[in-house]
Motif scaffolding. Structure first.
Motif, PDB file in Angstrom:
ATOM      1  N   TYR A   1       0.863  -1.152   0.135  1.00  0.00           N
ATOM      2  CA  TYR A   1       0.017   0.151  -0.052  1.00  0.00           C
ATOM      3  C   TYR A   1       0.936   1.241   0.153  1.00  0.00           C
ATOM      4  CZ  TYR A   1       0.857   0.302   4.915  1.00  0.00           C
ATOM      5  OH  TYR A   1       1.403   0.260   6.497  1.00  0.00           O
ATOM      6  N   SER A   2       0.252   2.229  -0.439  1.00  0.00           N
ATOM      7  CA  SER A   2       1.214   3.475  -0.452  1.00  0.00           C
ATOM      8  C   SER A   2      -0.071   4.704  -0.545  1.00  0.00           C
ATOM      9  CB  SER A   2       2.025   3.843  -1.687  1.00  0.00           C
ATOM     10  OG  SER A   2       1.492   3.862  -2.841  1.00  0.00           O
ATOM     11  N   GLY A   3       0.555   6.025  -0.247  1.00  0.00           N
ATOM     12  CA  GLY A   3      -0.585   7.127  -0.342  1.00  0.00           C
ATOM     13  C   GLY A   3       0.206   8.153   0.360  1.00  0.00           C
ATOM     14  N   TYR A   4      -0.705   9.199   0.459  1.00  0.00           N
ATOM     15  CA  TYR A   4      -0.153  10.776   1.002  1.00  0.00           C
ATOM     16  C   TYR A   4      -1.321  11.375   1.317  1.00  0.00           C
ATOM     17  CZ  TYR A   4      -1.436  12.981  -3.358  1.00  0.00           C
ATOM     18  OH  TYR A   4      -1.831  13.433  -4.557  1.00  0.00           O
TER      19      TYR A   4
ATOM     20  N   GLY B   1      -8.919  26.722   2.618  1.00  0.00           N
ATOM     21  CA  GLY B   1      -8.441  25.627   2.802  1.00  0.00           C
ATOM     22  C   GLY B   1      -8.661  24.296   1.811  1.00  0.00           C
ATOM     23  N   TYR B   2      -7.763  23.292   1.910  1.00  0.00           N
ATOM     24  CA  TYR B   2      -7.981  22.210   1.143  1.00  0.00           C
ATOM     25  C   TYR B   2      -7.625  20.877   2.131  1.00  0.00           C
ATOM     26  CZ  TYR B   2      -3.078  21.913   0.232  1.00  0.00           C
ATOM     27  OH  TYR B   2      -1.627  21.945   0.440  1.00  0.00           O
ATOM     28  N   VAL B   3      -8.192  19.921   1.716  1.00  0.00           N
ATOM     29  CA  VAL B   3      -7.715  18.588   2.192  1.00  0.00           C
ATOM     30  C   VAL B   3      -7.492  17.417   0.907  1.00  0.00           C
ATOM     31  CG1 VAL B   3      -7.915  16.354   3.590  1.00  0.00           C
ATOM     32  CG2 VAL B   3      -8.706  18.880   4.457  1.00  0.00           C
ATOM     33  N   GLU B   4      -6.389  16.867   0.805  1.00  0.00           N
ATOM     34  CA  GLU B   4      -6.154  16.072  -0.423  1.00  0.00           C
ATOM     35  C   GLU B   4      -5.370  14.667   0.237  1.00  0.00           C
ATOM     36  OE1 GLU B   4      -3.256  15.589  -4.360  1.00  0.00           O
ATOM     37  OE2 GLU B   4      -3.526  17.549  -3.281  1.00  0.00           O
ATOM     38  N   TRP B   5      -6.363  13.600  -0.012  1.00  0.00           N
ATOM     39  CA  TRP B   5      -5.744  12.214   0.302  1.00  0.00           C
ATOM     40  C   TRP B   5      -5.952  11.271  -0.960  1.00  0.00           C
ATOM     41  CZ3 TRP B   5      -9.137   7.639   2.419  1.00  0.00           C
ATOM     42  CH2 TRP B   5      -8.315   6.592   2.627  1.00  0.00           C
ATOM     43  N   ASP B   6      -4.929  10.377  -1.100  1.00  0.00           N
ATOM     44  CA  ASP B   6      -4.845   9.644  -2.238  1.00  0.00           C
ATOM     45  C   ASP B   6      -4.082   8.184  -1.656  1.00  0.00           C
ATOM     46  OD1 ASP B   6      -4.595   9.379  -5.173  1.00  0.00           O
ATOM     47  OD2 ASP B   6      -2.742   8.506  -4.460  1.00  0.00           O
ATOM     48  N   HIS B   7      -4.769   7.094  -1.967  1.00  0.00           N
ATOM     49  CA  HIS B   7      -4.489   5.928  -1.349  1.00  0.00           C
ATOM     50  C   HIS B   7      -4.477   4.752  -2.094  1.00  0.00           C
ATOM     51  CE1 HIS B   7      -3.982   2.719   1.984  1.00  0.00           C
ATOM     52  NE2 HIS B   7      -4.986   2.006   1.245  1.00  0.00           N
ATOM     53  N   HIS B   8      -3.557   3.948  -2.317  1.00  0.00           N
ATOM     54  CA  HIS B   8      -3.504   2.611  -3.262  1.00  0.00           C
ATOM     55  C   HIS B   8      -3.259   1.621  -2.400  1.00  0.00           C
ATOM     56  CE1 HIS B   8      -4.259   5.178  -6.667  1.00  0.00           C
ATOM     57  NE2 HIS B   8      -3.235   6.178  -6.368  1.00  0.00           N
TER      58      HIS B   8
ATOM     59  N   GLU C   1      -3.216 -11.335  -4.563  1.00  0.00           N
ATOM     60  CA  GLU C   1      -3.442 -11.152  -6.340  1.00  0.00           C
ATOM     61  C   GLU C   1      -4.454 -10.346  -6.750  1.00  0.00           C
ATOM     62  OE1 GLU C   1      -2.388 -14.851  -8.080  1.00  0.00           O
ATOM     63  OE2 GLU C   1      -0.494 -14.835  -7.407  1.00  0.00           O
ATOM     64  N   ASN C   2      -5.669 -10.471  -5.673  1.00  0.00           N
ATOM     65  CA  ASN C   2      -6.972 -10.184  -6.164  1.00  0.00           C
ATOM     66  C   ASN C   2      -7.624  -9.019  -5.953  1.00  0.00           C
ATOM     67  OD1 ASN C   2      -6.739 -13.466  -5.526  1.00  0.00           O
ATOM     68  ND2 ASN C   2      -7.407 -13.103  -7.697  1.00  0.00           N
ATOM     69  N   ILE C   3      -7.197  -8.311  -4.894  1.00  0.00           N
ATOM     70  CA  ILE C   3      -8.019  -7.098  -4.056  1.00  0.00           C
ATOM     71  C   ILE C   3      -7.236  -6.141  -4.255  1.00  0.00           C
ATOM     72  CG2 ILE C   3      -9.165  -6.337  -2.212  1.00  0.00           C
ATOM     73  CD1 ILE C   3      -9.769  -9.224  -1.344  1.00  0.00           C
ATOM     74  N   THR C   4      -7.694  -4.919  -4.724  1.00  0.00           N
ATOM     75  CA  THR C   4      -7.253  -3.502  -4.669  1.00  0.00           C
ATOM     76  C   THR C   4      -8.130  -2.510  -4.158  1.00  0.00           C
ATOM     77  OG1 THR C   4      -8.119  -3.047  -7.100  1.00  0.00           O
ATOM     78  CG2 THR C   4      -5.982  -4.096  -6.916  1.00  0.00           C
ATOM     79  N   LEU C   5      -7.723  -1.622  -3.353  1.00  0.00           N
ATOM     80  CA  LEU C   5      -8.472  -0.646  -2.807  1.00  0.00           C
ATOM     81  C   LEU C   5      -7.915   0.710  -3.252  1.00  0.00           C
ATOM     82  CD1 LEU C   5      -8.355  -1.977   0.918  1.00  0.00           C
ATOM     83  CD2 LEU C   5     -10.048  -2.230  -0.898  1.00  0.00           C
ATOM     84  N   ASN C   6      -8.734   1.787  -3.533  1.00  0.00           N
ATOM     85  CA  ASN C   6      -8.120   3.083  -4.155  1.00  0.00           C
ATOM     86  C   ASN C   6      -9.135   4.046  -3.420  1.00  0.00           C
ATOM     87  OD1 ASN C   6      -6.059   2.274  -6.172  1.00  0.00           O
ATOM     88  ND2 ASN C   6      -7.831   1.108  -6.927  1.00  0.00           N
ATOM     89  N   ALA C   7      -8.596   4.991  -3.146  1.00  0.00           N
ATOM     90  CA  ALA C   7      -9.223   6.488  -2.475  1.00  0.00           C
ATOM     91  C   ALA C   7      -8.578   7.493  -3.225  1.00  0.00           C
ATOM     92  CB  ALA C   7      -9.023   6.260  -1.187  1.00  0.00           C
TER      93      ALA C   7
ATOM     94  N   LEU D   1     -13.858   6.283  -4.002  1.00  0.00           N
ATOM     95  CA  LEU D   1     -13.532   5.050  -3.106  1.00  0.00           C
ATOM     96  C   LEU D   1     -13.807   4.010  -3.776  1.00  0.00           C
ATOM     97  CD1 LEU D   1     -15.009   6.198   0.514  1.00  0.00           C
ATOM     98  CD2 LEU D   1     -12.554   6.319  -0.185  1.00  0.00           C
ATOM     99  N   GLU D   2     -13.018   3.085  -3.887  1.00  0.00           N
ATOM    100  CA  GLU D   2     -13.430   2.129  -4.913  1.00  0.00           C
ATOM    101  C   GLU D   2     -12.489   0.578  -4.211  1.00  0.00           C
ATOM    102  OE1 GLU D   2     -13.223   0.506  -9.677  1.00  0.00           O
ATOM    103  OE2 GLU D   2     -11.910   2.285  -8.934  1.00  0.00           O
ATOM    104  N   ALA D   3     -13.301  -0.601  -4.275  1.00  0.00           N
ATOM    105  CA  ALA D   3     -12.770  -1.614  -3.765  1.00  0.00           C
ATOM    106  C   ALA D   3     -13.134  -2.603  -4.914  1.00  0.00           C
ATOM    107  CB  ALA D   3     -13.234  -2.010  -2.593  1.00  0.00           C
ATOM    108  N   THR D   4     -11.892  -3.491  -5.596  1.00  0.00           N
ATOM    109  CA  THR D   4     -12.246  -4.353  -6.659  1.00  0.00           C
ATOM    110  C   THR D   4     -11.604  -5.674  -6.511  1.00  0.00           C
ATOM    111  OG1 THR D   4     -12.049  -2.452  -8.401  1.00  0.00           O
ATOM    112  CG2 THR D   4     -11.716  -4.558  -9.103  1.00  0.00           C
ATOM    113  N   TYR D   5     -12.451  -6.705  -6.779  1.00  0.00           N
ATOM    114  CA  TYR D   5     -11.879  -7.775  -6.870  1.00  0.00           C
ATOM    115  C   TYR D   5     -11.609  -8.586  -8.190  1.00  0.00           C
ATOM    116  CZ  TYR D   5     -11.425 -13.106  -5.859  1.00  0.00           C
ATOM    117  OH  TYR D   5     -10.941 -14.443  -5.575  1.00  0.00           O
ATOM    118  N   SER D   6     -10.369  -9.122  -8.314  1.00  0.00           N
ATOM    119  CA  SER D   6      -9.997  -9.408  -9.843  1.00  0.00           C
ATOM    120  C   SER D   6     -10.090 -11.078  -9.706  1.00  0.00           C
ATOM    121  CB  SER D   6      -8.775  -8.893 -10.472  1.00  0.00           C
ATOM    122  OG  SER D   6      -8.826  -7.423 -10.309  1.00  0.00           O
TER     123      SER D   6
END
Length: 709
Positions: free
Chosen positions: A263-266, A292-299, A304-310, A339-344
């Motif tokens: 996982y990675s993000g900021y 003001g602002y708020v920015e969040w990025d997450h991967h 092998e099958n599950i990905t989460l992205n925000a 926000l997204e969750a994917t099963y491949s």
């Protein structure tokens, strides 16, 4: 001449044994290994009273601890036989695999592998450590009054000076009571930080942006991150704008890889009380002082099958990023929040997707959420293939000052195709499909009752592949033979009209303005709530010219692709054909590339849209880019950008953008980029904006970015 210390040692023991009647085995140190150390050098001396064996001049010892091979060299090595200790002095080097230790004096205990070191230097690329003293072993060593430097120590090298550094080679490094700085200087105090050495050390510790803009005044923007755990760095971004105020906010970054999981993000934030000229927002409303602002990025990847992205972007007003960080604004001009969750699976995807709208000024179709199942094209026997898409979504759209639209929508699409290949160069694929969509809990449509819409589709796809090979060679252009690939294609889709849809469906996923041709398959349309009658032929012609390439097998020299739709409309007032869309590329050599995209109207013989690009380069010495962007009645812009590398340290960049419709130079800028020790990128940029711009006309920028730490 080198002497074998062991031979002298055994000879002396033999003499002692003859004189005192003591067996040689009794003189071995307790707890020592079964063999005495073999030390080589220029001269050797044995001291019977102190039970020491000393070798001087190019002294060297080779041994083993656990599964490590050790090599110790020094000006002098002394072996204390009773304690089984080696003491090395003067130009000491101890090597274990890819780890190297340098010191003035080293004490090594053979029985447990422990070390006691004075004036130590140790590490492996890219981290190097030096300190006054150290205790430990090659698995874990504690270094006192130490400095850890990124890359080779130098005046521009980032460093941490700490009271204590705990170093586990190849695993982690931990500092206690330290300071961040350059070349060992004390600039930013830090407590305890830990860096996982199994993870990549990323370039997100520090950034500096300084300069002047006519609308912001003098600028000093500083961001820094320090490790707070094995996988996270945290800090703050602080920006001083003399004409606007101080923007400050916490920030962080994180990343981890453990087997198949990663996982990675900021996180970036900023808040300011803006006392300058804030103008109006995208809706024409005055902008308040509190911004003001708020920015969040997450991967994240789980197995092998599950990905989460925000991707979260909250803006207090529509112009806050554009005003203070225009470089970031050009990349994301409309904030998105998903926000997204994917099963491949083996041949399918199952996903849950949410699109939110925390920004009051934005018009966003919210999905609360959308659950999808997408089966890719799959063989089902008999030469037939199937494709399936199914989704259920809660939709909501509330435009500022507009009518709220909502619906719960269940949608399923199913398609069967049967490729027919009478020859190797011709393919014909009939297609039959249907789409069923149910709407419930509607708000905003003319009729509020639940509604079920059914659509059918029939058509075909066909293509004719042909090629020709020509014996043409040109060493100057690296051309070794010519191959021409020509592929005409014809597709057809028929979707019957449904007059009952009007008034029953809230038009949330609807058509928007675009100059591109829409997808033919109703299963590929994202405008689910507005699928019109269709009776369309699509003609395409793809041309590609290639030559042999010794590295990649072949490379494209040129391509020309054309596409046009032919319609059979129910109303005679509508056109029977679309605009002609084309894209062209020419790459006759590796140092030149020409591209263009065109939209041409055959009804009035006018060019509706034209984009072009020319790129020339000379290895890594210079580049020249020319581009144009023309949309009739919209814009007509031209751009030129060039780079020239003066030497390994300095590069010059020039940019000119001209707006032909406004007859002004929208932007003119020149920059000098400096590379400091391959660690820092320093940019000095002057910009003159003459077109309509919130960013002000005059801009001077001094930017410092970390390249690789």
């Amino acid at each position: 001449m080198q002497f074998r210390t062991t031979i002298l040692f055994f000879s002396f023991l033999a003499l002692l044994g003859l004189g005192h009647g003591a067996p040689a085995a009794e003189s071995k140190p307790k707890g020592s290994s079964l063999t005495y150390p073999v030390i080589t050098g220029d001269e050797a001396e044995f001291n019977g009273e102190q039970a020491t064996d000393t070798v001087t001049g190019h002294a060297q010892w080779k041994g083993k601890w656990k599964d490590r091979d050790l090599v110790l060299t020094a000006d002098k090595i002394t072996y204390y036989t009773k304690k089984d200790i080696l003491i090395a002095e003067g130009h000491v080097t101890m090597t274990s695999a890819d780890e190297r230790l340098l010191s003035d004096r080293l004490e090594y205990h053979r029985n447990d592998g422990s070390l006691s070191v004075d004036s130590i230097r140790i590490g492996r690329f890219p981290l190097y450590i030096e300190g006054e003293s150290a205790l430990g072993n090659f698995d874990l060593i504690t270094i006192n009054n130490a400095i850890v430097s990124y890359s080779d120590p130098g005046k521009w090298s980032p460093s941490i000076r700490a009271k204590t550094i705990i170093y586990s080679p190849g695993h982690y490094i931990k500092t206690v009571d330290g300071f961040l700085g350059l070349a060992g200087s004390r600039i930013i105090p830090i407590a305890t930080i830990r860096q996982d050495l199994t993870q990549a050390i990323t370039a997100n510790y520090f950034n500096l942006d300084a300069g002047y803009r006519s609308d912001l005044g003098a600028i000093l923007d500083v961001g820094f991150h320090v490790p707070v755990s094995t996988y996270m760095k945290a800090g703050a971004d602080i920006g001083l704008f003399t004409s606007r105020g101080i923007m400050v906010g916490p920030s962080a970054s994180y990343n981890s890889t453990q087997g198949e999981n990663e996982y990675s993000g900021y996180l970036k934030t900023g808040f300011i009380h803006d006392y300058g000229n804030k103008k109006t927002d995208i809706l024409g409303n005055p902008i308040g002082a509190g911004r003001g602002y708020v920015e969040w990025d997450h991967h994240e990847q789980i197995g092998e099958n599950i990905t989460l992205n925000a991707d979260i972007n909250w803006w207090k007003d529509s112009e806050v990023i554009r005003d203070f960080y225009p470089k970031d604004f050009y990349q994301v001009q409309t904030p998105d929040n998903t926000l997204e969750a994917t099963y491949s699976g083996e041949n399918y995807f199952a996903s849950t997707f949410m699109r939110l709208n925390p920004n009051s000024f934005d018009d966003v179709v919210q999905r609360l959420p959308e659950i999808r199942f997408d089966q890719l094209t799959t063989a089902i026997g008999g030469g037939f293939y199937e494709r399936l898409n199914a989704s259920i979504a809660g939709l909501r759209e509330k435009p500022p000052g507009g009518l709220t639209l909502t619906s719960n929508r269940f949608d399923v699409f199913y398609e069967i195709s049967r490729p027919i290949n009478p020859t190797s160069y011709f393919n014909f694929t009939p297609v039959v499909a249907g789409r069923l969509t149910e709407y419930t809990d509607k708000k905003g449509s003319v009729l509020s009752d639940d509604y079920l819409r059914s659509l059918s589709e029939i058509g075909f796809d066909s293509q004719l592949r042909s090629s020709g090979v020509f014996d043409f060679n040109n060493p100057l252009w690296d051309i070794n033979g010519i191959r021409h690939l020509l592929t005409p294609m014809l597709s057809y889709r028929y979707v019957p009209i449904n007059n009952h849809d009007y008034g029953n469906i809230p038009l949330i996923d609807r058509e928007t303005y675009t100059t591109y041709l829409k997808p033919l398959d109703i299963g590929d349309l994202r405008t689910v709530d507005q699928i019109p009658y269709e009776n369309t032929f699509r003609l395409s012609l793809n041309n590609t010219i290639q030559t042999r390439d010794p590295e990649y097998g072949s490379r494209d020299l040129a391509s020309l692709n054309l596409v046009c739709d032919l319609y059979d409309h129910t109303h005679s007032s509508q056109r029977d054909y679309s605009d002609i869309h084309s894209d062209y590329s020419l790459k006759p050599a590796r140092w030149v590339e020409i591209t263009s995209q065109e939209v041409y109207s055959p009804s009035n013989f006018r060019l509706r849209e034209f984009e072009s690009g020319f790129k020339f380069k000379s290895a890594d010495k210079w580049t020249l880019q020319l581009a144009s962007d023309f949309v009739r009645h919209e814009d007509n812009d031209y751009l030129a950008r060039t780079t020239y590398r003066l030497n390994e340290e300095f590069e010059v960049i020039g940019l000119v953008e001209y707006g032909a419709r406004q007859h002004v130079f929208n932007q003119r800028s020149i920059a000098v980029v400096q590379n400091l020790a391959n660690l820092w990128r320093v940019e000095y940029r002057f910009t003159d904006n003459q077109g309509p711009s919130r960013e002000g006309h005059i801009n001077f920028q001094f930017l410092v970015e970390a390249l690789r730490f």
